[in-house]
Each structure stands twice: as C-alpha cells, then as structure tokens.
Enzyme design. Sequence first.
Site, PDB file in Angstrom:
ATOM      1  N   CYS A   5      39.404  35.394  29.803  1.00 26.04           N
ATOM      2  CA  CYS A   5      38.323  34.894  28.946  1.00 26.04           C
ATOM      3  C   CYS A   5      37.319  34.128  29.800  1.00 26.04           C
ATOM      4  CB  CYS A   5      38.863  33.988  27.839  1.00 26.04           C
ATOM      5  SG  CYS A   5      39.521  32.417  28.417  1.00 26.04           S
TER       6      CYS A   5
ATOM      7  N   CYS B  42      38.465  31.274  31.860  1.00 32.06           N
ATOM      8  CA  CYS B  42      39.110  31.618  33.129  1.00 32.06           C
ATOM      9  C   CYS B  42      38.096  31.577  34.267  1.00 32.06           C
ATOM     10  CB  CYS B  42      39.730  33.012  33.049  1.00 32.06           C
ATOM     11  SG  CYS B  42      41.148  33.123  31.951  1.00 32.06           S
TER      12      CYS B  42
ATOM     13  N   ASP C 151       0.993  48.319  45.352  1.00 35.52           N
ATOM     14  CA  ASP C 151       0.374  48.597  46.642  1.00 35.52           C
ATOM     15  C   ASP C 151      -0.153  50.035  46.610  1.00 35.52           C
ATOM     16  OD1 ASP C 151      -0.206  48.314  49.481  1.00 35.52           O
ATOM     17  OD2 ASP C 151       1.494  49.670  49.776  1.00 35.52           O
TER      18      ASP C 151
ATOM     19  N   ASP D  54       5.964  49.153  49.822  1.00 37.90           N
ATOM     20  CA  ASP D  54       6.891  49.871  50.699  1.00 37.90           C
ATOM     21  C   ASP D  54       6.763  49.500  52.173  1.00 37.90           C
ATOM     22  OD1 ASP D  54       4.403  51.059  51.159  1.00 37.90           O
ATOM     23  OD2 ASP D  54       5.335  52.975  51.685  1.00 37.90           O
TER      24      ASP D  54
ATOM     25  N   ASP E  33       3.865  44.258  52.796  1.00 40.50           N
ATOM     26  CA  ASP E  33       4.123  43.899  51.395  1.00 40.50           C
ATOM     27  C   ASP E  33       5.252  42.882  51.252  1.00 40.50           C
ATOM     28  OD1 ASP E  33       2.221  45.802  50.472  1.00 40.50           O
ATOM     29  OD2 ASP E  33       3.711  47.398  50.715  1.00 40.50           O
TER      30      ASP E  33
END
Length: 726
Positions: A13, A16, A420, A605, A609
């Site tokens: 649970c 825990c 971009d 990419d 960036d």
Amino acid sequence: MNTRVYRIGGMSCAACSSRVERAIGSVPGVSSVSANYGSCTATVSHDGSVSDDAVCKAVSSAGYVLLSDDPSESGRQEKKSLRIQRRDLIIAIGFAIPLTILAMGPMLGLDFPWNRKTGCIIQLILCLPILYAGRRFYIRGFPALLSKSPTMDSLVALSTSASVILGLYCTALSFSGSGTGTLSFDSAGMIIAMVSIGKYVEARSRYGTNDSVRKLLSLAPKQAHLIVDGREIPTDPSELRVGDIVLVRPGESIPADGTVIEGSSSADESMLTGESSPVEKKASSQVFGATVNGAGSLRIRVDRTGEDTALFQIARMMDMARSTKAPVSRVADRVSAVFVPSVLVIALLSLVGWFISGKSLEFSLTVAISVLVISCPCALGLATPLAIAVGTGIGSKHGILFKTASSLETTAKIDTVILDKTGTVTVGRPSVTDVRTDMAEDRFMGIVAAAEADSEHPIADAVRRYAETKGLTVPLHSDFRSIIGGGVECTVDSRTVTVGNVHPITNIDTDFGCIEGIPVTIDGRYSGSFVISDPIRKESSQTVDCIRGIGADVIMVTGDCKSAAERIASDAGIPDVRFSMTPEDKLDIVRKLQVMQKRVAMVGDGINDAPALTQSDAGMAMGSGTDVAVESADIVIVGNDLRCVPAALEIGKATLRNIRQNLFFAFAYNAVCIPIAAGLPIIFGFTDLVSMMPMVSAIAMSLSSITVVSNALRLGRFRPSSLEAC
C-alpha cells in the site's frame, strides 16, 4: 550525485512507500529516496558511497525484499510471487465460501446436523487455512505496527486477529455453558479472502504494466554473426565490442547499434519509433539493435553495445518514468502518510464510543473491525503510479519517451509550443542550392567542405554531401573551432577560413555582391556565400493545426535569416516567427514567456537548442538530434514524426485526467465508507447489519482498489487523435 532505481518486493500500500523511504533514507550517504508503490520501485540519490548491500540490508530490516536489477530476472521473481499469491487466493476463497455458508446458514433458515459446539470447531478448522493463506498480512503488518509505521497490512492483521480472538472467546463460552455470542471466524475469513482478491488484481496489473519494459528488451536478438578475417563466427550479442563487424542477413534482427559499411536494405524500426514504414539503409546509415533487417544483407560496424544501445536507453527511460513521482501524487502521499494512524484512532474511538453508549463489547469490536478493514490506503497509492505507467506505455508505442512522471504531467498543462526550424519544422537534411564567389566554384566549395569537415551541424552535413556528390577535392584542415549559433572557424592550406557569422562582415566590395546565405571569409576577406535550402516536413502544417486545436500557441525560432524563416513559417502556418536567434535568444524567449505565466514546451534537435530545452517546462528533443539535445530534454521523440509533439500533449492531458479521476474515486470512497463503517447506519436503526459489516467492508475495500485499477487500465485504450488526423 548518483541516482539508482531499485525494485522492491512486498509493498502492499501507499504507507509501505513511506516505510521504504524512511528505511533507505537512514543509510549514510543517501540524499533522497522516492518509493513508488504502483511500480514497486525506489529511486535513490546518493553521493556514490552507498553500496547495494547497504540498501538491501535497510530494505530487509523494514520487512521488504530487494529484487534483481536484471529485468528478466526480476520478471521471474515477480511471476513466482504472483503464482504464490494466486495459490493463497484460491485457498482463501475455497475455505471462506463454506465457512460463510456455515456461519450465515441459520440466518437464511438452513439447518445443520450438529450442535453449536461442533459448529464452533468446524468453523475454526475452516478458518485456519485461510489464516495461513493470509500469513503475509501478519508477517509484515505487526512488525510495521510495532515500529510505529503501520501499513495496510497492519489494518488487516489487527482486524482479523480481533475477529479470531472474539470467535475463540465465544467458542470458549459455548463449551463452558456460560453463554453463546456470535462467532466471527467467518468475518476473519472473508476479510482475508476479499482483501486478497483486491491485492491479486493489483499485482496482476502491476506485472502487466511493468511487462512492457521486459517485452521491449526481449526483442534483442539471441545471436550475432561476427566477421573475423573473412570468417563468420556465431556470437552472443553481449560479447560484441565497439568496432566489430557483423553480418545481418535478410529478416534477421540487428544485434547492436552501428553503421552500415556495406550493402543496402531497409529496416523495420517500428519498435523504436512507432512508425511501421521500413527505413532505407545503405552505406553510412545508422542502424539500431533489435530492429529487423529487410530484404538485403548488411555488414555493420558496431558503435554501441549492451546498455549503451538505443533499445536499453529507451527501456531505462521507461523504467525511470515509472519509478519517479508526478507532482500531483504529492497530495496522495501526504494523505497516505497520516492515513493509517488516523484510521487506528478512528477505530479505537468507535470501539470506546459504542461501548460507553451501552452497546456490548462484541458489538463495539465488530464496528471497530469494520473501520479497520474498510479504511485501506491502497486506492490512494494506486491512483497516480498506475496511470503514469499506462501513460508512458502509450507514449512508447508511438515513439514518445517521457523521461520522468513529472514531464508526463507537465505536458498536460502546456499552452505554448516553441518549434526550432532546422531539423524540427524542416526535414533537417538541407542541401546547397546556390553558390556566389569570385573563385572557381569547385575550389571555393572544397575549402568550405574542409572547414565544415568536423562540424555536426546540418549545414555542415549538406556541404559535405555537396562535395561528395560533385567529387570535389577537399584540402587538409586544422585548428577547427565551432562557435555555437555563429558558425565555424579553422585553418585550411595555412589560411584562416570562417563559415557563418563568426565575425561581423562589414565592407563587402566585390563584383559578385552578396546574396542572402551563409558568408565565407578567407584570411578576413569576404570570399563568397552559399545558400542552403531545407525542405519543410510534409506533416509540419498539419502538426501546427493540431497543436493550435489542442489550445496551445505556436512559435517558430531559428538562427536563419528573415526571408528563409518567414517562408518556412508561412508554409507551416505558423503566425509567430523569430529569426536570427542565437542560443541565448532562444533561452531568453522561453524565460520571458514563463514570466508571463505561460507553460512552455520547446522542441529542438541541436546543441544550440539545449539551453532552451533545459529552461522550458517540457523540453522535447527529436530523436535524430544531437546527444546534448536529447540529454537536455524531458521528452524524446524517437522517430522524426513531428506529429508526436501534439500527441505527447494529448497523452499528458489524458493521463492527468485519469489521475484526477482515480484520486476522486479514492478520496470519495474513504469519505463515504469510513462513517458508514464507524456505525452511521446503526444510528438510523439498521442494527441487524452489524454482524455482516466486516465482510461488507472487506468487499467494499477490494472494490475500491479494483475500481482505480480498472480506470487506470482503461487509459490504455487511448489513441492520440493527432496521429490519426494529421
């Protein structure tokens, strides 16, 4: 700071999770611990001095088990545990049904051919196997209670123990002839049986959601054909080393990440990208382990093996996303931390209150037992992690990898998407379309190719492909230097060559003039320029429409010139475009939008960036981008399908919606059921229900967990409309 994900066995649970966090947090050198009940993992950050043995000892002292790191081995351990749990469930149900019939039979008019004393013994005998089947509740529940950190197991252990003790007391009264009383062995039996049903359903659900990682890793091939001195040697892929040459025949799985050095074919990369269309492969093409080769044979140079391959990186990201916690889960964590102690107090007050009011001890104990059983934090603990596991699984099917649970939740709140241009809105494979120079064109572009030889930028790639296609002579170069957002500078044939806006170019006095493009200087003199054209992705305009349809604004940023930027933005349908942007400019745009209380997603990419990706609320890197961009991002688009950007936003929104529904079910269940279990119906005269309340409570508790689990699994049918409509 080192971070490690451990698999924990035995968590039952949300309470825990807190117990595991306290246990591991007490190990010297551990700075933070985040235990996740839904995935049964613990993410541990430490200073590097913490050993696995120390963590194992801490976990064991708390009453839990440290499972193997190997996904296949941990899968076997989980499967074994599931079998044991299933066996115990069958035992519990098999004996609970006749026990309940015997206990409730007289109320239903059934007449049994034995006296009360014999009936007491029969019920006790039927109850004993059920208690054995539920032994885990006592093994874990009482130690947790004694250590002042009670869990759901403690509630079940207390309630069933009280029922058994009450039943033994009534049995003793029957044999002594001094009284009768209502036996409660059936209450203990049904509580264990009903709770076990709920726990088994939870365990099956967790095994199913965790199984996606194991299935992904199982795609790795079992054999590779290593080429040594012209001979083919069958080899285990785990024994391959970087630089080895392997042969992959038609229809075989590629054994490791690498580069094609000979042959041409296609590869099915759907297991990585979610795209079913085969990808063409030829000399110099990149290939990935576990993808399937098409109709041609390939010789491949191994670049990455084992845990460095894309397959393992994806599996690790999925594992990390499941084992981290989303911010929304903090509400459930705070409630769960005080929930079980509060329930114990409510149960005690109910017992004392009803006893003081004049009810019998048997009556008061029955009410207290009902409170203990019905008040289970399981549903709260499952509300967030199961939905996160399902959401990340949906993303991975479509080539969208959420690195953390937080990134999945954040995408649901995005209202501004920054794209971009190069490699994101455009294909990212630009080509040289025009050259202006007062030199021989081949000589000029040969010098440019030499200057760009060591650059990773898409422009450099275009120049190198141009030189290769034209068969140009590329002179030697040295002293290469890359200026992020500016260009490159190096020495070619003892002359200083710059490509791009490395230095301001002011006095241009030439016959050929200057066209808009990329300027080149040799020894400080402007010597010409070339134009790069990068075609727009076919899905860009539809993707922009999808993003705006979701309700988010779209901005395109680029370091390119105004005319090129506006042309691409116009073709893609992007109204807001920012050109001539440096990495600092992109970062500044993100910060300004965040100051305006915008939730920003940055999609890129390249290295330039990376700062903006890191600063944004949700950084999305195209999988074909640089390692720096991928590392800086929160979400990785494995393939090159831009439609995955709005799809990620849709998955985030659907997951967050599912989490809120789960939390509502969990909170509403406890808000309604605890007062009922504490005796609210009795106040209105329904006293006949008292003897059945523990069993009804056990059924209601199991149903609460099953409701949350079912709702979370329902999310698995979600399909992003962006990938269908765009």
